[in-house]
Every structure is written in C-alpha cells, then in structure tokens.
Scaffold this active site. Sequence first.
Site, mmCIF file in Angstrom:
data_model
loop_
_atom_site.group_PDB
_atom_site.id
_atom_site.type_symbol
_atom_site.label_atom_id
_atom_site.label_comp_id
_atom_site.label_asym_id
_atom_site.label_seq_id
_atom_site.Cartn_x
_atom_site.Cartn_y
_atom_site.Cartn_z
ATOM 1 N N SER A 183 0.861 -1.193 0.000
ATOM 2 C CA SER A 183 0.000 0.000 0.000
ATOM 3 C C SER A 183 0.892 1.235 0.000
ATOM 4 O O SER A 183 2.071 1.161 0.355
ATOM 5 C CB SER A 183 -0.954 -0.010 1.197
ATOM 6 O OG SER A 183 -0.241 -0.227 2.398
ATOM 7 N N GLU A 229 1.103 5.551 0.830
ATOM 8 C CA GLU A 229 0.523 6.686 1.557
ATOM 9 C C GLU A 229 0.887 8.011 0.889
ATOM 10 O O GLU A 229 2.042 8.241 0.538
ATOM 11 C CB GLU A 229 1.064 6.655 2.993
ATOM 12 C CG GLU A 229 0.532 7.768 3.865
ATOM 13 C CD GLU A 229 0.920 7.561 5.320
ATOM 14 O OE1 GLU A 229 0.778 6.434 5.846
ATOM 15 O OE2 GLU A 229 1.371 8.545 5.928
ATOM 16 N N ASP A 262 -1.647 14.450 15.731
ATOM 17 C CA ASP A 262 -0.790 15.380 16.468
ATOM 18 C C ASP A 262 -1.387 16.771 16.327
ATOM 19 O O ASP A 262 -2.134 17.043 15.398
ATOM 20 C CB ASP A 262 0.631 15.363 15.892
ATOM 21 C CG ASP A 262 1.359 14.079 16.267
ATOM 22 O OD1 ASP A 262 1.243 13.655 17.428
ATOM 23 O OD2 ASP A 262 2.029 13.508 15.385
ATOM 24 N N PHE A 302 12.089 14.499 10.615
ATOM 25 C CA PHE A 302 10.921 13.614 10.834
ATOM 26 C C PHE A 302 11.225 12.627 11.956
ATOM 27 O O PHE A 302 10.399 12.369 12.819
ATOM 28 C CB PHE A 302 10.637 12.758 9.604
ATOM 29 C CG PHE A 302 9.924 13.419 8.471
ATOM 30 C CD1 PHE A 302 9.393 14.694 8.570
ATOM 31 C CD2 PHE A 302 9.776 12.735 7.258
ATOM 32 C CE1 PHE A 302 8.736 15.286 7.500
ATOM 33 C CE2 PHE A 302 9.124 13.311 6.185
ATOM 34 C CZ PHE A 302 8.606 14.589 6.306
ATOM 35 N N HIS A 348 3.925 -1.025 3.617
ATOM 36 C CA HIS A 348 3.195 0.227 3.416
ATOM 37 C C HIS A 348 4.249 1.315 3.209
ATOM 38 O O HIS A 348 5.043 1.583 4.111
ATOM 39 C CB HIS A 348 2.334 0.526 4.648
ATOM 40 C CG HIS A 348 1.584 1.830 4.582
ATOM 41 N ND1 HIS A 348 0.356 1.956 3.949
ATOM 42 C CD2 HIS A 348 1.872 3.068 5.080
ATOM 43 C CE1 HIS A 348 -0.074 3.211 4.064
ATOM 44 N NE2 HIS A 348 0.827 3.903 4.739
HETATM 45 P P1 FAD Z 1 -2.436 6.589 20.247
HETATM 46 O O1 FAD Z 1 -2.557 5.162 19.888
HETATM 47 O O2 FAD Z 1 -3.586 7.245 20.933
HETATM 48 O O3 FAD Z 1 -1.123 6.744 21.148
HETATM 49 C C1 FAD Z 1 -0.566 8.025 21.421
HETATM 50 C C2 FAD Z 1 0.220 7.976 22.724
HETATM 51 O O4 FAD Z 1 -0.695 7.864 23.825
HETATM 52 C C3 FAD Z 1 1.165 6.777 22.850
HETATM 53 O O5 FAD Z 1 2.296 7.208 23.553
HETATM 54 C C4 FAD Z 1 0.375 5.770 23.687
HETATM 55 O O6 FAD Z 1 1.201 4.895 24.423
HETATM 56 C C5 FAD Z 1 -0.395 6.719 24.618
HETATM 57 N N1 FAD Z 1 -1.691 6.181 25.075
HETATM 58 C C6 FAD Z 1 -2.632 5.545 24.339
HETATM 59 N N2 FAD Z 1 -3.693 5.240 25.101
HETATM 60 C C7 FAD Z 1 -3.430 5.701 26.341
HETATM 61 C C8 FAD Z 1 -4.149 5.710 27.578
HETATM 62 N N3 FAD Z 1 -5.372 5.181 27.679
HETATM 63 N N4 FAD Z 1 -3.559 6.285 28.663
HETATM 64 C C9 FAD Z 1 -2.314 6.851 28.574
HETATM 65 N N5 FAD Z 1 -1.595 6.870 27.435
HETATM 66 C C10 FAD Z 1 -2.144 6.316 26.333
HETATM 67 N N6 FAD Z 1 -0.792 11.956 12.172
HETATM 68 C C11 FAD Z 1 -1.674 12.838 11.624
HETATM 69 O O7 FAD Z 1 -1.905 13.919 12.203
HETATM 70 N N7 FAD Z 1 -2.302 12.561 10.442
HETATM 71 C C12 FAD Z 1 -2.111 11.398 9.775
HETATM 72 O O8 FAD Z 1 -2.690 11.196 8.713
HETATM 73 C C13 FAD Z 1 -1.206 10.432 10.329
HETATM 74 N N8 FAD Z 1 -0.997 9.251 9.715
HETATM 75 C C14 FAD Z 1 -0.192 8.301 10.329
HETATM 76 C C15 FAD Z 1 -0.071 7.045 9.737
HETATM 77 C C16 FAD Z 1 0.724 6.056 10.336
HETATM 78 C C17 FAD Z 1 0.813 4.699 9.686
HETATM 79 C C18 FAD Z 1 1.429 6.354 11.535
HETATM 80 C C19 FAD Z 1 2.315 5.320 12.180
HETATM 81 C C20 FAD Z 1 1.309 7.611 12.129
HETATM 82 C C21 FAD Z 1 0.497 8.589 11.543
HETATM 83 N N9 FAD Z 1 0.306 9.854 12.106
HETATM 84 C C22 FAD Z 1 -0.558 10.770 11.551
HETATM 85 C C23 FAD Z 1 1.043 10.226 13.326
HETATM 86 C C24 FAD Z 1 0.234 9.932 14.593
HETATM 87 O O9 FAD Z 1 -0.937 10.711 14.625
HETATM 88 C C25 FAD Z 1 1.142 10.272 15.778
HETATM 89 O O10 FAD Z 1 2.174 9.339 15.872
HETATM 90 C C26 FAD Z 1 0.439 10.483 17.085
HETATM 91 O O11 FAD Z 1 1.367 11.089 17.987
HETATM 92 C C27 FAD Z 1 -0.075 9.209 17.744
HETATM 93 O O12 FAD Z 1 -1.140 8.689 17.086
HETATM 94 P P2 FAD Z 1 -1.702 7.227 17.469
HETATM 95 O O13 FAD Z 1 -2.919 7.023 16.685
HETATM 96 O O14 FAD Z 1 -0.642 6.236 17.406
HETATM 97 O O15 FAD Z 1 -2.094 7.511 19.023
#
Ligand code: FAD
Length: 278
Positions: free
Chosen positions: A6, A8, A99, A206, A256
């Site tokens: 895939s 991105e 973020d 990055f 990916h």
């Molecule tokens: P989460 O899974 O919520 O985790 C974030 C942090 O919170 C981690 O440190 C985790 O350990 C902690 N955490 C989770 N749950 C809890 C809880 N209940 N209590 C305490 N701590 C907790 N960003 C964008 O803005 N737009 C995009 O399109 C985008 N695409 C991405 C695509 C991929 C494949 C990847 C790997 C990242 C992408 N990102 C994108 C970046 C991503 O949004 C960031 O890495 C962000 O900081 C974390 O997102 P997450 O969904 O992993 O968060």
Amino acid sequence: MKPEISFEFFPPKTEEGILKLRETRKQLALLDPKFFSVTFGVGGSTRDRTMETVLEIQTEGFEAAPHISGISSSKAEILDLLKTYQHHGIRRLVVLRGDLPSGEVSSGDFAYASQLVTFIRAQTGDWFQIEVAAYPETHPEARSASADLKNFKTKVDAGANAAITQYFYNVDAYFQFVDQCQKLGVNIPIVPGVMPIYNYTQLARFSNVCGAEIPRWLSLRLQDYGDDVASLRALGLDVVTDLCEKLLAGGAPGLHFYTLNQSGLISQIAGRLDLKNK
Ligand code: FAD
C-alpha cells in the site's frame, strides 16, 4: 503468497501538486497496490483536501483509505465525516489520535486513538476495515515501552483489523514488536511502514519528531554525502531494499510505503524486490 503493498500520500495543496500526484499514482498503480491512503493534516487542517484526494483515487478505480484523527475533532465532526465516507462507499480507514500544531492544546473529544476506534465501531459497526498505527521503536510520548504496548493492545481490542507501523531502519525492532504482540494475544496483521531515503535533513527532522531511530552508522554516512543527492539515494536504495527483503523473508504481511507523493525511489525498490511478479 504475494505481499500486500500500500502507498501513503499527503493531500496536495496546489494544482501542480494534484497533477504530480496523479502521475505518481499512475506509476505506483503498476505495482498493483491493495490501497492508497491519504493523510489527515495535523489538527485536521486538511479535512477537505483529504476527502477530495480520496474521492479522486476512488473514481480512478482504486481502493482509497482516508486517515482520520481524533485529537482536534468533535464527535459531531467525526460522525459527519464517517457518514460522508460511507455515502461514497469508502470501506477502509486509517484511524489515529493525530498530532496538534505546536503550541496548541487539544479541543477534540478523543484523547487517544482507541477512543476513536471505539466510537467508529459503535456508530458504523463493521462497515470499515480499521487500520491503526503501531510503533516498533515505541511512541515518543509513551511512559515506557511496555505501557505503549499495552495501549496498543487496548486500541486493537477496541476493534482494529490491522496495523501499520511507524517507519524504522532497525529490522529487529519490528520482529521483536510483533513477537511481543503475539505473546499478548494481539494477532492482527502488523504491516511495516517503509520510508525511502529522499533527503537527509528532512529524514532527520521527521525521525526526531516521531521517534524513529536512524542507526548511527547510517546517519553518519548519509551526512557525509552532503549535497551529493545521487550518492545519498544510492545508499538509501540499498539500505531500504535490504530492509524490505528482510521484512518479507521474516514473514511481514506486506509493506506500506510513505511516498511523500513521489514514485521514483519506490519503483526502483519494487523493481529490485521484483514485487510486480511476486
Ligand atoms: P495513540 O494510539 O492514541 O497513542 C498516542 C500515545 O498515547 C502513545 O504514547 C500511547 O502509548 C499513549 N496512550 C494511548 N492510550 C493511552 C491511555 N489510555 N492512557 C495513557 N496513554 C495512552 N498523524 C496525523 O496527524 N495525520 C495522519 O494522517 C497520520 N498518519 C499516520 C499514519 C501512520 C501509519 C502512523 C504510524 C502515524 C500517523 N500519524 C498521523 C502520526 C500519529 O498521529 C502520531 O504518531 C500520534 O502522535 C499518535 O497517534 P496514534 O494514533 O498512534 O495515538
């Protein structure tokens, strides 16, 4: 079995960017990808452009997967987005916390991606294939590697079907992570995210933000090349091809690619891996 590939993209801002991305898609389509995904700008800044890009990809006959992030979105905004994607027949989402632009505090209804996954499942059942993010080298804000792993499991248990990793250059980090997930009973496909090496300064920036380690030897060699882009890319091509080979040989379910809306290096990597004919 043929590995699932895939790609991105980020949603382009200008007419020139839109045209360039069309050409990139044309090239990458030759590799028979499972889907093209489109990022959601920091703080929801590209909501409309993400939607437009996704719909254009779908019109071309490819599966398109919008990224959707919760950190700056309200439940009503997310619901509206989900309804629109359902209306257009979109069946796959990459679901993230997202973020925030630096200095901003969250104004959204979702503090973590797991909450957004739960919300999407509650509102739309099994309509969407949900991909979430995984961090073989640990998310930079995590309290510890084990806390991050536990949070990842919570996110998967909330209803994710598969995960895509942050990019990495240490292949062992991926296999260790998958192993630890399996020990916790997390058995969804975890697809490695692959970042080709386009430019050292950008990669270092990055990597610093997202917590991906550039191994010291690689960082020093890339820095040595300075403005010699051809040599930098040649080394990057060797390193990333080797990484992909090891990942696939070790059983990774697919790859990916973070394309930065460019096809050249990826087409070369795919050629070396002979992905077209696998
Ligand atoms: P989460 O899974 O919520 O985790 C974030 C942090 O919170 C981690 O440190 C985790 O350990 C902690 N955490 C989770 N749950 C809890 C809880 N209940 N209590 C305490 N701590 C907790 N960003 C964008 O803005 N737009 C995009 O399109 C985008 N695409 C991405 C695509 C991929 C494949 C990847 C790997 C990242 C992408 N990102 C994108 C970046 C991503 O949004 C960031 O890495 C962000 O900081 C974390 O997102 P997450 O969904 O992993 O968060």
